[in-house]
Write an enzyme that holds these catalytic residues in place. Structure first.
Site, PDB file in Angstrom:
ATOM      1  N   THR A 295      27.209 -31.093 -18.957  1.00 39.91           N
ATOM      2  CA  THR A 295      26.253 -29.910 -19.034  1.00 39.91           C
ATOM      3  C   THR A 295      25.322 -31.206 -19.493  1.00 39.91           C
ATOM      4  O   THR A 295      25.443 -31.882 -19.551  1.00 39.91           O
ATOM      5  CB  THR A 295      25.716 -28.931 -19.849  1.00 39.91           C
ATOM      6  OG1 THR A 295      26.876 -27.997 -20.411  1.00 39.91           O
ATOM      7  CG2 THR A 295      24.635 -28.851 -20.338  1.00 39.91           C
TER       8      THR A 295
ATOM      9  N   ASP B 223      35.500 -23.716 -25.929  1.00 39.25           N
ATOM     10  CA  ASP B 223      36.237 -24.616 -23.962  1.00 39.25           C
ATOM     11  C   ASP B 223      36.496 -25.623 -24.005  1.00 39.25           C
ATOM     12  O   ASP B 223      35.671 -26.855 -24.451  1.00 39.25           O
ATOM     13  CB  ASP B 223      33.945 -23.991 -24.146  1.00 39.25           C
ATOM     14  CG  ASP B 223      33.968 -24.491 -22.408  1.00 39.25           C
ATOM     15  OD1 ASP B 223      35.323 -24.505 -22.028  1.00 39.25           O
ATOM     16  OD2 ASP B 223      33.220 -23.395 -22.342  1.00 39.25           O
TER      17      ASP B 223
ATOM     18  N   LYS C 276      28.280 -29.474 -26.645  1.00 38.62           N
ATOM     19  CA  LYS C 276      27.094 -29.671 -26.828  1.00 38.62           C
ATOM     20  C   LYS C 276      27.092 -27.960 -27.475  1.00 38.62           C
ATOM     21  O   LYS C 276      27.962 -27.981 -27.907  1.00 38.62           O
ATOM     22  CB  LYS C 276      26.518 -28.839 -25.542  1.00 38.62           C
ATOM     23  CG  LYS C 276      27.369 -27.165 -25.241  1.00 38.62           C
ATOM     24  CD  LYS C 276      27.084 -27.713 -23.494  1.00 38.62           C
ATOM     25  CE  LYS C 276      27.839 -26.340 -23.058  1.00 38.62           C
ATOM     26  NZ  LYS C 276      27.761 -25.846 -21.400  1.00 38.62           N
TER      27      LYS C 276
ATOM     28  N   ASN D 275      29.040 -24.718 -27.496  1.00 39.79           N
ATOM     29  CA  ASN D 275      30.628 -24.805 -28.020  1.00 39.79           C
ATOM     30  C   ASN D 275      31.126 -25.423 -28.662  1.00 39.79           C
ATOM     31  O   ASN D 275      31.889 -25.619 -29.171  1.00 39.79           O
ATOM     32  CB  ASN D 275      31.490 -25.778 -26.948  1.00 39.79           C
ATOM     33  CG  ASN D 275      31.255 -25.510 -25.153  1.00 39.79           C
ATOM     34  OD1 ASN D 275      30.719 -24.118 -24.861  1.00 39.79           O
ATOM     35  ND2 ASN D 275      31.378 -26.312 -24.518  1.00 39.79           N
TER      36      ASN D 275
ATOM     37  N   ASP E 279      32.558 -31.642 -22.679  1.00 36.70           N
ATOM     38  CA  ASP E 279      31.924 -30.467 -22.900  1.00 36.70           C
ATOM     39  C   ASP E 279      31.257 -30.555 -24.087  1.00 36.70           C
ATOM     40  O   ASP E 279      30.726 -28.589 -23.694  1.00 36.70           O
ATOM     41  CB  ASP E 279      31.568 -29.236 -21.563  1.00 36.70           C
ATOM     42  CG  ASP E 279      30.985 -28.332 -21.383  1.00 36.70           C
ATOM     43  OD1 ASP E 279      30.097 -28.839 -21.120  1.00 36.70           O
ATOM     44  OD2 ASP E 279      31.156 -27.193 -20.649  1.00 36.70           O
TER      45      ASP E 279
END
Length: 408
Positions: free
Chosen positions: A183, A162, A143, A146, A141
């Protein structure tokens, strides 16, 4: 005496070692609070997870703890797990407190921003990802939301946070994960295909992040998740409009291409990426020298406003379809930021529900008639020209006027 020894000892109640303060963010089953260690006076971030809301999903927390325990304090660019404990009602994950804010917010506050700055950010992220991969962990994840800074200082460490979707992998296997997660705009093709995925998905995400850092929008940005997925599956992106990419070097574009390779086995590894000329350059010869900040900020802010308008138009069309427009009351909100969902970030390890983009809010729009308003695609992954942005703003203003005229 023997009778006394057979009596069970009462469990001692341990006093809480932390005092919680202001709320930093919130998710669907957790809240992130600033906390202070009572004995030492040191400040941390505490992710407070409600056991009742997490019922049936406790494995997600256990996995997050296992990942953080394995990598905490092993790399300067990874958020450290300081403590973990639970009470009758809650689970607590205590981590470093990152006070420097999110990645893109930090960029937008800068007076200037060059390609070498973007390369430095990507290099720090890649270093941490290589460390994770060396320890058999895939983040899944990655991105900008984060990626946090440890302190507000200019030389502050960038931290990966995260780990709620991370997994510890079997080193003997490549295709070990099949669950669709992450995401959408940052997910690799193999995740959508459910053909099995592993560490290469993090490199794909770094390619998307790099593209975003250099122009202010993501390569596969579309009006719907379905269109976005279709673009990702065939890597449908380009470095256009030219006015936004003229100042970006060919080396940077090559780095992005080698990250956004459809076949996972042909994609660069984290260590390959660290050795790429754009990342490993000892000088700026392989990098552009133009200040990218004006273009990046303009595109980021324009697209954030447009996305909020599209979301509002979609919601109003749904209300109309269901006969709910008559129930609407009140005035048009003038602050698109108010009412936006809090971002489960600001110094904690976060939770898997942090897919809401920052800055999304109620923009109040519609077409004033019975037909749903048709709006341009979000640039088809090629950015928006000034003319496109002005035309969309004009249509949004007309939509607002038509929608609210009947309410006066």
């Amino acid at each position: 005496m023997a009778t006394q020894q057979q009596q069970p000892q009462q469990a001692q109640i341990q006093p809480c070692r932390y005092k919680t303060g202001k709320t930093l963010g919130a998710g669907s089953y957790s809240v992130v609070k600033e906390c202070v260690h009572i004995e030492t006076g040191r400040y941390y971030a505490a992710k407070v997870i409600n056991k009742r809301l997490m019922a049936g999903r406790e494995h997600m927390v256990r996995n997050e703890i296992a990942v953080l325990k394995k990598v905490s304090m092993g790399h300067r660019n990874i958020l450290t797990l300081v403590d973990y404990f639970e009470t009758m009602n809650n689970l607590y994950l205590v981590t470093d407190l990152a006070l420097g804010g999110e990645l893109f917010d930090r960029i937008c506050r800068k007076g200037s921003y060059f390609e070498s700055d973007a390369a430095d950010l990507v290099r720090a992220t890649l270093s941490a990802v290589a460390y994770l991969h060396d320890h058999g962990i895939v983040h899944r994840d990655l991105k900008p939301e984060n990626l946090l800074f440890r302190t507000p200082e200019d030389n502050a460490d960038l931290l990966i946070a995260d780990f709620g979707l991370s997994r510890i992998m079997d080193e003997e296997q490549f295709h070990v994960l099949t669950t669709t997660c992450g995401t959408p705009g940052y997910m690799a093709p193999e995740i959508f295909k459910k053909s099995g995925h592993g560490k290469p998905v993090d490199i794909w995400a770094i390619g998307v992040i790099t593209y975003f850092l250099l122009c202010g929008y993501t390569p596969f940005d579309r009006e719907s998740n379905l269109e976005e997925m279709q673009a990702i599956l065939v890597a449908d992106y380009s470095f256009t409009p030219l006015e936004y990419w003229r100042g970006v070097s060919a080396t940077a574009r090559d780095f992005i291409r080698r990250c956004l390779t459809i076949e996972p086995t042909a994609r660069m590894t984290a260590h390959d990426a660290l050795s790429h000329a754009w990342i490993a350059a000892s000088d700026t010869d392989a990098q552009g020298h133009e200040d990218l900040l004006p273009v990046v900020k303009k595109n980021f802010n324009a697209r954030r406003t447009l996305h909020a308008a599209i979301d509002t138009i979609r919601a109003i069309n749904q209300l109309r379809a269901g006969g709910g427009a008559a129930m609407m009351d009140g005035a048009l909100s003038r602050d698109p930021g108010k009412g936006a969902p809090p971002n489960d970030a600001a110094g904690a390890d976060g939770s898997p529900d942090r897919g809401q983009p920052t800055g999304r809010g109620a923009g109040g729009a519609g077409d004033g008639g019975g037909e749903p308003m048709q709006i341009d695609s979000r640039g088809n992954g090629h950015g928006q020209t000034e003319e496109m942005i002005r035309e969309q703003e004009r249509r949004i203003r007309e939509t607002q006027a038509g929608l609210w005229a009947g309410r006066r």
